[in-house]
Design a protein around this motif. Structure first.
Motif, PDB file in Angstrom:
ATOM      1  N   HIS A   1      17.490  73.990  52.712  1.00 28.66           N
ATOM      2  CA  HIS A   1      17.184  73.373  54.021  1.00 28.66           C
ATOM      3  C   HIS A   1      18.007  72.139  54.386  1.00 28.66           C
ATOM      4  O   HIS A   1      17.945  71.705  55.534  1.00 28.66           O
ATOM      5  CB  HIS A   1      15.678  73.112  54.181  1.00 28.66           C
ATOM      6  CG  HIS A   1      15.155  71.950  53.426  1.00 28.66           C
ATOM      7  ND1 HIS A   1      14.168  71.135  53.929  1.00 28.66           N
ATOM      8  CD2 HIS A   1      15.459  71.472  52.203  1.00 28.66           C
ATOM      9  CE1 HIS A   1      13.894  70.197  53.042  1.00 28.66           C
ATOM     10  NE2 HIS A   1      14.648  70.378  51.986  1.00 28.66           N
ATOM     11  N   HIS A   2      18.763  71.578  53.422  1.00 25.50           N
ATOM     12  CA  HIS A   2      19.657  70.469  53.788  1.00 25.50           C
ATOM     13  C   HIS A   2      21.056  70.932  54.172  1.00 25.50           C
ATOM     14  O   HIS A   2      21.863  70.129  54.646  1.00 25.50           O
ATOM     15  CB  HIS A   2      19.781  69.459  52.644  1.00 25.50           C
ATOM     16  CG  HIS A   2      18.498  68.788  52.290  1.00 25.50           C
ATOM     17  ND1 HIS A   2      17.705  68.157  53.234  1.00 25.50           N
ATOM     18  CD2 HIS A   2      17.844  68.653  51.107  1.00 25.50           C
ATOM     19  CE1 HIS A   2      16.625  67.668  52.633  1.00 25.50           C
ATOM     20  NE2 HIS A   2      16.690  67.961  51.351  1.00 25.50           N
TER      21      HIS A   2
ATOM     22  N   ASP B   1       7.214  69.414  47.102  1.00 26.64           N
ATOM     23  CA  ASP B   1       7.545  68.071  46.654  1.00 26.64           C
ATOM     24  C   ASP B   1       6.770  66.989  47.418  1.00 26.64           C
ATOM     25  O   ASP B   1       7.004  65.802  47.198  1.00 26.64           O
ATOM     26  CB  ASP B   1       9.060  67.814  46.685  1.00 26.64           C
ATOM     27  CG  ASP B   1       9.753  68.395  47.893  1.00 26.64           C
ATOM     28  OD1 ASP B   1       9.048  68.814  48.844  1.00 26.64           O
ATOM     29  OD2 ASP B   1      10.999  68.426  47.907  1.00 26.64           O
TER      30      ASP B   1
ATOM     31  N   GLY C   1      12.151  72.794  47.881  1.00 29.67           N
ATOM     32  CA  GLY C   1      12.079  71.937  46.703  1.00 29.67           C
ATOM     33  C   GLY C   1      10.720  71.907  46.023  1.00 29.67           C
ATOM     34  O   GLY C   1       9.826  72.723  46.299  1.00 29.67           O
TER      35      GLY C   1
ATOM     36  N   TYR D   1       9.503  69.276  42.367  1.00 31.14           N
ATOM     37  CA  TYR D   1      10.154  68.782  41.147  1.00 31.14           C
ATOM     38  C   TYR D   1       9.209  68.442  40.020  1.00 31.14           C
ATOM     39  O   TYR D   1       9.630  67.867  39.018  1.00 31.14           O
ATOM     40  CB  TYR D   1      11.066  67.587  41.512  1.00 31.14           C
ATOM     41  CG  TYR D   1      12.032  68.047  42.571  1.00 31.14           C
ATOM     42  CD1 TYR D   1      13.110  68.854  42.229  1.00 31.14           C
ATOM     43  CD2 TYR D   1      11.792  67.811  43.923  1.00 31.14           C
ATOM     44  CE1 TYR D   1      13.946  69.379  43.198  1.00 31.14           C
ATOM     45  CE2 TYR D   1      12.613  68.330  44.907  1.00 31.14           C
ATOM     46  CZ  TYR D   1      13.684  69.119  44.536  1.00 31.14           C
ATOM     47  OH  TYR D   1      14.486  69.657  45.496  1.00 31.14           O
TER      48      TYR D   1
HETATM   49  N1  6DK Z   1      19.289  61.650  46.453  1.00 27.00           N
HETATM   50  C1  6DK Z   1      15.003  69.254  48.562  1.00 27.00           C
HETATM   51  O1  6DK Z   1      13.822  69.118  47.842  1.00 27.00           O
HETATM   52  C2  6DK Z   1      16.126  68.425  47.966  1.00 27.00           C
HETATM   53  O2  6DK Z   1      14.695  68.847  49.865  1.00 27.00           O
HETATM   54  C3  6DK Z   1      15.825  66.961  47.870  1.00 27.00           C
HETATM   55  C4  6DK Z   1      17.030  66.174  47.460  1.00 27.00           C
HETATM   56  C5  6DK Z   1      16.614  64.750  47.247  1.00 27.00           C
HETATM   57  C6  6DK Z   1      17.702  63.924  46.744  1.00 27.00           C
HETATM   58  C7  6DK Z   1      17.086  62.606  46.530  1.00 27.00           C
HETATM   59  C8  6DK Z   1      17.948  61.479  46.644  1.00 27.00           C
HETATM   60  C9  6DK Z   1      20.273  60.727  46.479  1.00 27.00           C
HETATM   61  C10 6DK Z   1      20.028  59.423  46.799  1.00 27.00           C
HETATM   62  C11 6DK Z   1      21.057  58.507  46.801  1.00 27.00           C
HETATM   63  C12 6DK Z   1      22.331  58.895  46.472  1.00 27.00           C
HETATM   64  C13 6DK Z   1      22.564  60.213  46.161  1.00 27.00           C
HETATM   65  C14 6DK Z   1      21.539  61.103  46.156  1.00 27.00           C
HETATM   66  F1  6DK Z   1      16.470  70.888  49.263  1.00 27.00           F
HETATM   67  C15 6DK Z   1      15.407  70.718  48.540  1.00 27.00           C
HETATM   68  F2  6DK Z   1      15.650  71.089  47.316  1.00 27.00           F
HETATM   69  F3  6DK Z   1      14.453  71.459  49.017  1.00 27.00           F
HETATM   70  O3  6DK Z   1      17.385  60.458  46.903  1.00 27.00           O
END
Ligand code: 6DK
Ligand code: ZN
Length: 370
Positions: free
Chosen positions: A142-143, A268, A310, A312
């Motif tokens: 989804h991202h 999540d 997601g 976790y």
């Molecule tokens: N990352 C999701 O659950 C993925 O939506 C979530 C990804 C979260 C990343 C969290 C985060 C950083 C912060 C700072 C710098 C780099 C990375 F797509 C799904 F899996 F569903 O804070």
């Protein structure tokens, strides 16, 4: 007809590297770790609970199959697709796009299998061989935007299934409802200027991506009003999700009258998740699922496809997912959420004033949907 279910062994083989928020980096004293947040075991454990509980016997297996290049290119541009395929051939794999989302060698194939799983679930539902379906796919999607992946996502599985439904299966209007705790920026950007795909995202405010998904992001041009964001303050649980779905998400779906609903289903926002600060329990996810099943019955003959995103907590995700799939199939395995004694005493059952205010701020958006 029953509930379709997609799982493929290779979803359990997604290689997310060895970093906490990957990659590990000795110069920053970021230590390697055997179980990074996005480790595929969490999803495999959900699949195994569905199997061990006996629920699997009540589901109709749907084979994923690889999405084709054409399927991917309905949503992504060629440069993104080609880059993923090229990096997938690198000796140690590549990155989805933000430098924090590694994938292993050959990882493009599992990503295409995840998109293919979402497509297969949507096709089975639209063709009527099942009533609804759960696609337990991995990696998540989804991202992922048209030209880049991020946040563990390579290809946007739900958006690819929505586009397949429209362009191949002849479905007119598709609604995407995203309750992963992070913002559903991918589908929002992909369908930003379109009114034939409604995108609704319920997420923890400013969690990820940074500054993405405020209530004021509403789409543009033809698409104005067809991106709906419901950002929630941290700390909310069952009560605020029940209220957000009852007073905004469901009315938005009633106003839009989709022919198919695709849900981007993350766990999540749960009480035990390490990547967000919400407090939903398995019975809260059951409530969300029931509201979605009811509205799907009301507006589109029950055509509802859930696509895994997601989640976790390797401990708790399986119980949240089990309860959702039980509801979809209308079956109770008789197994309780084994963590209920722990999670039931920690709050989230009362709708607090600031939580209500956040949802109420999104309620007027419904009146611009038709
Ligand atoms: N990352 C999701 O659950 C993925 O939506 C979530 C990804 C979260 C990343 C969290 C985060 C950083 C912060 C700072 C710098 C780099 C990375 F797509 C799904 F899996 F569903 O804070
Ligand atoms: Zn998420």
């Amino acid at each position: 007809t029953g509930t379709g279910y997609v799982w493929d062994t290779q979803y359990g083989w997604v290689d997310t590297g060895t970093g906490g928020l990957s990659p590990a980096d000795a110069t920053k004293l970021l230590q390697p770790i055997a179980h990074p947040f996005a480790h595929p075991d969490t999803k495999r454990r959900l699949h195994e609970l569905i199997s061990a509980s006996g629920l699997l016997k009540h589901l109709e297996p749907i084979e994923a199959g690889l999405a084709s290049e054409e399927d991917i290119l309905r949503v992504h541009d060629r440069a993104h697709f080609d880059r993923i395929v090229a990096e997938s051939a690198w000796p140690k794999g590549g990155d989805a796009g933000d430098g924090h989302s590694p994938f292993g060698k050959g990882g493009h194939q599992i990503a295409m299998l995840a998109a293919g799983g979402a497509i297969a679930a949507a096709r089975a539902v639209v063709e009527g061989s099942v009533k609804n379906a759960y696609a337990l796919v991995n990696p998540p999607g989804h991202h992922a935007e048209r030209d880049r992946g991020m946040g563990f996502c390579i290809f946007n599985n739900a958006a690819i299934a929505a586009s397949y439904a429209r362009e191949v299966l002849g479905v007119q209007k598709v609604a995407i409802v995203d309750w992963d705790v992070h913002h559903g920026n991918g589908a929002e950007r992909i369908f930003w200027k379109r009114s034939d795909v409604l995108n609704v995202s319920v997420h923890q405010e400013n969690c990820f991506p940074a500054y993405s998904g405020p209530v004021t992001s509403r789409g543009e041009g033809e698409g104005f009003g067809y991106s709906v964001n419901i950002p929630l303050p941290p700390g909310g649980g069952n009560a605020v999700y029940e209220y957000a779905f009852r007073t905004v998400v469901i009315p938005a779906l009633r106003a839009f009258q989709p022919d198919l609903i695709i849900a981007a289903s993350g766990y999540d926002a749960s009480m035990m998740d390490p990547l967000a600060r919400m407090m939903v329990r398995s019975d809260g996810y059951e409530n969300i699922a029931q509201q979605m099943l009811d509205v799907a019955d009301e507006v589109c003959g029950g055509r509802l496809v859930l696509v895994q995103e997601g989640g976790y907590s390797p401990y708790y995700v399986p119980f949240c997912g089990l309860k959702v799939v039980e509801r979809m199939a209308g079956v109770s395995t008789g197994f309780d959420d084994a963590y209920f004694p722990i999670v039931s005493t920690k709050g989230g059952d009362v709708l607090l004033d600031h939580e209500k205010a956040a949802v109420d701020a999104a309620a007027p958006l419904v009146s611009d949907i038709r």
